[in-house]
Each structure stands twice: as C-alpha cells, then as structure tokens.
Design a protein around this motif. Structure first.
Motif, PDB file in Angstrom:
ATOM      1  N   SER A  63       0.811  -1.214   0.000  1.00 47.64           N
ATOM      2  CA  SER A  63       0.000   0.000   0.000  1.00 47.64           C
ATOM      3  C   SER A  63       0.845   1.265   0.000  1.00 47.64           C
ATOM      4  O   SER A  63       0.324   2.354  -0.227  1.00 47.64           O
ATOM      5  CB  SER A  63      -0.916   0.004   1.231  1.00 47.64           C
ATOM      6  OG  SER A  63      -1.722  -1.158   1.245  1.00 47.64           O
ATOM      7  N   PHE A  64       2.155   1.134   0.264  1.00 51.14           N
ATOM      8  CA  PHE A  64       3.007   2.309   0.374  1.00 51.14           C
ATOM      9  C   PHE A  64       3.744   2.630  -0.923  1.00 51.14           C
ATOM     10  O   PHE A  64       4.545   3.548  -0.959  1.00 51.14           O
ATOM     11  CB  PHE A  64       4.021   2.121   1.512  1.00 51.14           C
ATOM     12  CG  PHE A  64       3.381   2.091   2.867  1.00 51.14           C
ATOM     13  CD1 PHE A  64       3.062   3.266   3.530  1.00 51.14           C
ATOM     14  CD2 PHE A  64       3.074   0.887   3.486  1.00 51.14           C
ATOM     15  CE1 PHE A  64       2.465   3.242   4.768  1.00 51.14           C
ATOM     16  CE2 PHE A  64       2.477   0.856   4.732  1.00 51.14           C
ATOM     17  CZ  PHE A  64       2.169   2.042   5.381  1.00 51.14           C
ATOM     18  N   PHE A  65       3.492   1.866  -1.975  1.00 49.55           N
ATOM     19  CA  PHE A  65       4.103   2.148  -3.269  1.00 49.55           C
ATOM     20  C   PHE A  65       3.065   2.805  -4.169  1.00 49.55           C
ATOM     21  O   PHE A  65       1.991   2.248  -4.374  1.00 49.55           O
ATOM     22  CB  PHE A  65       4.620   0.861  -3.910  1.00 49.55           C
ATOM     23  CG  PHE A  65       5.911   0.364  -3.332  1.00 49.55           C
ATOM     24  CD1 PHE A  65       7.110   0.569  -3.989  1.00 49.55           C
ATOM     25  CD2 PHE A  65       5.927  -0.294  -2.113  1.00 49.55           C
ATOM     26  CE1 PHE A  65       8.299   0.113  -3.460  1.00 49.55           C
ATOM     27  CE2 PHE A  65       7.109  -0.749  -1.570  1.00 49.55           C
ATOM     28  CZ  PHE A  65       8.300  -0.551  -2.242  1.00 49.55           C
ATOM     29  N   PRO A  66       3.357   3.991  -4.714  1.00 47.89           N
ATOM     30  CA  PRO A  66       2.391   4.653  -5.603  1.00 47.89           C
ATOM     31  C   PRO A  66       2.052   3.777  -6.800  1.00 47.89           C
ATOM     32  O   PRO A  66       2.921   3.099  -7.364  1.00 47.89           O
ATOM     33  CB  PRO A  66       3.139   5.927  -6.037  1.00 47.89           C
ATOM     34  CG  PRO A  66       4.222   6.116  -5.035  1.00 47.89           C
ATOM     35  CD  PRO A  66       4.593   4.755  -4.554  1.00 47.89           C
ATOM     36  N   SER A  67       0.799   3.799  -7.199  1.00 49.50           N
ATOM     37  CA  SER A  67       0.378   2.967  -8.331  1.00 49.50           C
ATOM     38  C   SER A  67       1.104   3.368  -9.605  1.00 49.50           C
ATOM     39  O   SER A  67       1.374   2.517 -10.470  1.00 49.50           O
ATOM     40  CB  SER A  67      -1.135   3.080  -8.529  1.00 49.50           C
ATOM     41  OG  SER A  67      -1.500   4.417  -8.848  1.00 49.50           O
ATOM     42  N   ALA A  68       1.448   4.652  -9.751  1.00 45.59           N
ATOM     43  CA  ALA A  68       2.163   5.093 -10.953  1.00 45.59           C
ATOM     44  C   ALA A  68       3.524   4.418 -11.051  1.00 45.59           C
ATOM     45  O   ALA A  68       3.971   4.047 -12.143  1.00 45.59           O
ATOM     46  CB  ALA A  68       2.325   6.615 -10.943  1.00 45.59           C
ATOM     47  N   VAL A  69       4.199   4.240  -9.919  1.00 40.58           N
ATOM     48  CA  VAL A  69       5.519   3.606  -9.915  1.00 40.58           C
ATOM     49  C   VAL A  69       5.391   2.107 -10.194  1.00 40.58           C
ATOM     50  O   VAL A  69       6.161   1.531 -10.970  1.00 40.58           O
ATOM     51  CB  VAL A  69       6.222   3.851  -8.567  1.00 40.58           C
ATOM     52  CG1 VAL A  69       7.533   3.092  -8.485  1.00 40.58           C
ATOM     53  CG2 VAL A  69       6.467   5.342  -8.362  1.00 40.58           C
ATOM     54  N   ILE A  97      14.328   5.283  -8.128  1.00 40.59           N
ATOM     55  CA  ILE A  97      14.197   6.603  -8.769  1.00 40.59           C
ATOM     56  C   ILE A  97      12.717   6.969  -8.904  1.00 40.59           C
ATOM     57  O   ILE A  97      12.319   8.102  -8.624  1.00 40.59           O
ATOM     58  CB  ILE A  97      14.891   6.593 -10.147  1.00 40.59           C
ATOM     59  CG1 ILE A  97      16.410   6.445  -9.977  1.00 40.59           C
ATOM     60  CG2 ILE A  97      14.566   7.865 -10.934  1.00 40.59           C
ATOM     61  CD1 ILE A  97      17.157   6.198 -11.273  1.00 40.59           C
ATOM     62  N   GLY A  98      11.904   6.019  -9.320  1.00 39.25           N
ATOM     63  CA  GLY A  98      10.474   6.273  -9.439  1.00 39.25           C
ATOM     64  C   GLY A  98       9.841   6.636  -8.110  1.00 39.25           C
ATOM     65  O   GLY A  98       8.994   7.537  -8.028  1.00 39.25           O
ATOM     66  N   MET A  99      10.249   5.943  -7.031  1.00 39.50           N
ATOM     67  CA  MET A  99       9.726   6.252  -5.702  1.00 39.50           C
ATOM     68  C   MET A  99      10.113   7.663  -5.278  1.00 39.50           C
ATOM     69  O   MET A  99       9.313   8.389  -4.672  1.00 39.50           O
ATOM     70  CB  MET A  99      10.251   5.239  -4.677  1.00 39.50           C
ATOM     71  CG  MET A  99       9.530   3.912  -4.701  1.00 39.50           C
ATOM     72  SD  MET A  99       7.813   4.056  -4.151  1.00 39.50           S
ATOM     73  CE  MET A  99       8.056   4.525  -2.436  1.00 39.50           C
ATOM     74  N   ALA A 100      11.360   8.069  -5.594  1.00 37.07           N
ATOM     75  CA  ALA A 100      11.808   9.416  -5.233  1.00 37.07           C
ATOM     76  C   ALA A 100      10.973  10.479  -5.950  1.00 37.07           C
ATOM     77  O   ALA A 100      10.563  11.482  -5.343  1.00 37.07           O
ATOM     78  CB  ALA A 100      13.289   9.580  -5.571  1.00 37.07           C
ATOM     79  N   ILE A 101      10.696  10.253  -7.234  1.00 42.07           N
ATOM     80  CA  ILE A 101       9.871  11.192  -7.998  1.00 42.07           C
ATOM     81  C   ILE A 101       8.447  11.222  -7.436  1.00 42.07           C
ATOM     82  O   ILE A 101       7.835  12.279  -7.265  1.00 42.07           O
ATOM     83  CB  ILE A 101       9.861  10.826  -9.489  1.00 42.07           C
ATOM     84  CG1 ILE A 101      11.279  10.873 -10.063  1.00 42.07           C
ATOM     85  CG2 ILE A 101       8.948  11.762 -10.265  1.00 42.07           C
ATOM     86  CD1 ILE A 101      11.935  12.226  -9.983  1.00 42.07           C
ATOM     87  N   GLY A 102       7.901  10.015  -7.156  1.00 40.28           N
ATOM     88  CA  GLY A 102       6.552   9.946  -6.588  1.00 40.28           C
ATOM     89  C   GLY A 102       6.467  10.646  -5.249  1.00 40.28           C
ATOM     90  O   GLY A 102       5.498  11.358  -4.964  1.00 40.28           O
TER      91      GLY A 102
END
Length: 546
Positions: free
Chosen positions: A113-119, A415-420
């Motif tokens: 649940s803590f990972f953005p769906s976009a990532v 990297i995706g998590m950092a952007i999110g």
C-alpha cells in the motif's frame, strides 16, 4: 479438518476441470518465462510445480495460482549476469524466500500500500517493454550467435537494441510464420465475440498457439524443409526414461556463495519485487472472486517465502502469485485451492511422462505468448491514461519506465519512488494551508495535518498581511488533526512580533478546542510592498511557483 475435507470435496466437479485449464495456460507460460529469464526451461516447470503442489495449501487464498512470473524475468536475467553462476542465483532465491517468510511474521503484508500505483505500473510497463525487446530474436529465429537469452540483453540497453536490430537481419521464415500467426491467434482469442463463446472460452489461447506451432513445424519437416524450425530453436527439456530419473535433473544451490555480497543484493531485490507483485495480484484476484473472499496478506507472504525456499533448493525460478493464471482459474469456474493443486499435479505428470513431446514445441510459440504478455503490460492506452491524469501521475510513471530501461529494476524503482515522493510532498505542501482575503480580513486555514514542511508557506502568507490598523487575521485549525511544533512556534512568533500596528489576531483550535482572541500589532519587514486591495482574493500554495 473433516469440515475442510468436505468443503473441498463439495467443489471437486468445478475444481478439477478448472485445474486442467490452468495447467494448459501455465505450461507454456512456465516455459516462456524460463526462456525469457535465460535459465534452463526445466527451472520454470519446477517453480510451477512448487506453486501448485505446495503454495496452494499454504496460501490463504482459495483462487490464487502461484508460479514463475513475467515480472521477475528482468531480475533473474540481470542476476545471472551479475553472479555468473546459476547455482549462486538459486542460493539468492532461497535467501529471498527466507526474507519473505520473515516479512510475513513481521506482518509486513501492508507494504504494497506504500508504493504509488504510478511507480508500480511503470515497473510493469518497463518489464513489458523488455520482454518485447528480448523475445524478438526468438520470434524471428535469430541464428547469428545463438546462445539463448544468455547472450542477449547484456549490461546496457544500447547493446540490447543493437542485438534487436541484428536479429531482424538473420531471420528464419518458419519461426516468423509461427510467431506471427501465434500473435494473431492470441489477439483474436481476446476479442469480445470469442469470449462470449462458451466452448471457445474453455480453450486457452496460449495452448492454441502452442498447438499451431507444433503442427506447422511437423508439417514443414515433412513437406517444406526450408520452413522448418531448427532443433536449437525448440524446447529442450531433460527426458526421463522412468519416473525416478526426475530427481537426477534437479539442480541445487551452491552454499559456498554465502560470502558473496552480490548474492544478498539479488536476494533483497527478489524479495521486494516478488512480494509487491504477489500483493498486487492478490488484490486483483480478490476483486475477481465471485464470493468476494479476502486473502490474509501476511499468510500469503509466508506461503510465498516457503515456496521460494523450496523452489530455490530444487533448482526452480522464484515465484509469485500471478494474475494471469489466477484469472484463468476464476474464469474456468474454480472454487477452492484444489484447482491450483490439480494444475500442479498435471504439470508433474507432463514432466514425468510427456517431456519428449514437449520438446517438439518451437521457441517461436513461447516468444509469441511473451510478446503478447509484454504488450498487455505496456500497452499504449496505459501511457494515455497517465497522460490524462496529469503530470503528477505521468512523470513518476514515465521516469520509472525510463530509469528501469536505463539501469535495472531496483534502481529504477528507487528513482520512481523518489519522484513519486516529491509529488506527494509537493501536493501536501500546496494543499495543507490556504489564505483568503476579504478587504482587510485575512483567513489562514490549516486544511489538514500540518508539518514542518509547511512552515515556509505559512511564513509567506503571514508576510502578505498588510500593515494596517484595520487588518484582522484569523488562523483556523479546526480541520487539522495534527500541528507540528515548528508551525506552533511560527504562529507564536507571528503573534509576539505584532507590536507596532493594531492587528487583530484570532486563533481557532490551534492550541486547543477553545477559541482564543488576541489583539496585537504586527511589524513587517522593511521594504515590503503592500499588495493591492481587491474585494476578495485567494492565496494558495502555488504562489511564486511553489
């Protein structure tokens, strides 16, 4: 126990046919994912066996099917390149299973649940693109330097694209026909008209693709030798003369690699990605379940951990809960985990008694299945969907895809998590505090929980208050459940500095539920230019580009 036995027995008539359908879907996928991962094809079948015979009973899900997953192909392939030894990779798989088991006992089933769906969707789209790139050589019967996937998709994306273009100049016409028609079959099988046909809906599209490839190649061998697929482009499974030979084909991990730090890096990567993919697949499976049963996520992590430990010890690929096979199970009428077990039994029987027949399958068939799988993971409509959602969703998605293609899966996800996370902080920064002005009345509203990240925005709004004896400021925090100490300190400083001008400051629910009214004077910084006097003006976090 007796009650459980009766429950499973009551659904035998639905679960056995469903299990056979799942087997027909799983067989080509197990082989294809092993092919895409650059490991012996037998390893994919071992993972499917463990998923069906072991994880089916350990899992709390009645309909989920576990086995080798397309989402792990990139990790496996890169791990083999890094470690340089398949037995070292098997050790990493065992360690990853232990980590998943520990995550289950630590009740970490909520991590998905803590990972953005976009990532997450960006990760899946990147995997889909890599699958397409890697399978084109098999789809066209590439012969220039045939070493399977082990010579393909090397250290850099640049070399992968060069290999992709080289493959188009060394094609085998028979393989092209098999893969092209196979793709057409898979596309047609997904059309709404086909799905409405009860009989056709029971026959999996991947199975039809495999049958087509075998029939075409056998015809070409007899009547058109120039169009036949060469032996090195056929499935190559070890053939057992009798059932006892099965054990001789197993490969075991090499525990001497325990002192290699790279093994632990690979294990952590597998544990994280496999756990995420499992939790996402479970969520989708529970939504598809006609009975709307909910799967205990922590128990599932333990089940997957045990599955990966056993699979690694026997020479199999890492596994996850997989949505393609799970949805096939549901569509075929499966009701309990017995259907998943039946699919595992069917896989075992096929390995023990029908391996010589499986070796007639052209790799181009499996490539067509994986090309279509890659397309579904990275379809253009997904990119358009995120474009319509705005830059806050599009950028994390696109950057995750690009970062994974340019580096590797774990770095790309980071990297995706950092952007999110940047967009989450930015959205919170803009929405946490707002200010409305009506003549000389300023309303500063704390809209939700306010942290130290919002201190700069609060100070900016305070500085917008004009030095005027008729000015009145209301700071309203009744919507906020939490106010950080730094915010309280900023409000205290604001009230304490109001000495030279008659500014009425009204504070609501900042220090407590009571209403506090103070009349103080506010001294503004020298050189501050008064703002115009509109009848009413709204200020939001977007001021000065924030």
């Amino acid at each position: 126990m007796i009650h459980q036995a009766r429950y499973y027995f009551r659904h035998v008539k639905e679960d056995i046919p469903a299990g056979i359908v799942v087997f027909l879907v799983a067989l080509p996928l197990c082989l294809g994912i092993a092919l895409a991962s650059g490991v012996p094809l037998f390893s994919g079948l071992i993972a499917g066996l463990v998923g069906g015979l072991v994880v089916a009973w350990l899992s709390g899900s009645q309909l989920s099917v576990s086995g080798p997953a397309a989402g792990l192909t990139v990790i496996v392939f890169n791990a083999l390149q890094t470690l340089g030894d398949f037995q070292a990779f098997l050790l990493a798989c065992v360690l990853a299973g232990m980590m998943q088991l520990a995550l289950g006992f630590l009740k970490a089933g909520i991590i998905g649940s803590f990972f953005p769906s976009a990532v997450i969707k960006g990760m899946l789209a990147a995997i889909g693109l890599i699958l397409i790139i890697k399978q084109v050589p098999h789809a066209v019967g590439y012969d220039a330097s045939f070493e399977g996937d082990e010579s393909y998709m090397k250290e850099t994306a640049e070399s992968s694209f060069f290999e992709l273009f080289d493959s188009l100049q060394a094609i085998s016409p028979g393989a092209v026909v098999i893969s092209a028609v196979g793709l057409l079959i898979l596309i047609v099988w997904e059309l709404p008209w086909f799905k409405r046909q009860a009989l056709l809906n029971l026959i999996p599209g991947p199975l039809v693709t495999v049958v087509w490839g075998v029939c075409f190649n056998q015809f070409a061998v007899q009547f058109a030798p120039d169009w036949q697929v060469k032996p090195e482009h056929l499935v190559n499974l070890p053939v057992s003369e009798h059932p006892g030979d099965f054990l001789n084909h197993l490969v075991f991990p090499d525990f001497s690699y325990l002192n290699n730090p790279q093994v632990y890096v690979v294990a952590v990567t597998i544990a994280i990605i496999a756990s995420l993919e499992t939790l996402l697949s479970l969520e989708a499976t529970d939504k598809l379940d006609p009975l709307k049963r909910l799967t205990p996520t922590n128990r599932e992590l333990k089940a997957q951990g045990m599955g990966n430990i056993i699979s690694g010890l026997l020479g199999g690929l890492p596994m996850t809960a997989v949505i393609v096979r799970s949805s096939a199970n549901i569509n075929a009428g499966g009701k309990t985990s017995l259907s998943c077990f039946v699919h595992g039994v069917c896989l075992l029987i096929s390995i023990l008694f029908f391996a010589r027949y499986l070796n007639a399958i052209p790799l181009a068939c499996l490539a067509a299945i994986l090309l279509y799988t890659g397309y579904k993971l990275a379809k253009p409509s997904m990119f358009m969907e995120f474009y319509r959602k705005g830059m806050s969703q599009l950028l994390p998605f696109v950057i995750t895809v690009g970062a994974i293609l340019a580096t590797d899966l774990l770095k790309g996800m980071a990297i995706g998590m950092a952007i999110g996370l940047f967009f989450v902080i930015r959205a919170n920064y803009n929405a946490a505090i707002s200010m409305t002005r009506t003549n000389n009345h300023y309303q500063i509203t704390l809209n939700k929980d306010v942290s130290f990240l919002n201190k700069a925005l609060l100070r900016k709004f305070i500085l917008l208050v004009e030095e005027n004896e008729n000015s009145k400021v209301t700071i309203d925090a009744h919507k906020a459940q939490f106010i950080d100490h730094d915010i309280l300190e900023t409000i205290d400083d604001f009230m304490a500095s109001a000495q030279d001008s008659n500014i009425t400051v009204e504070v609501i629910d900042v220090y407590g539920k009571e209403k506090i009214r103070k009349t103080q004077e506010l001294t503004l910084f020298d050189g501050f230019s008064p703002i115009p006097q509109p009848h009413e003006k709204n200020y939001h976090g977007g001021v000065d580009g924030l």
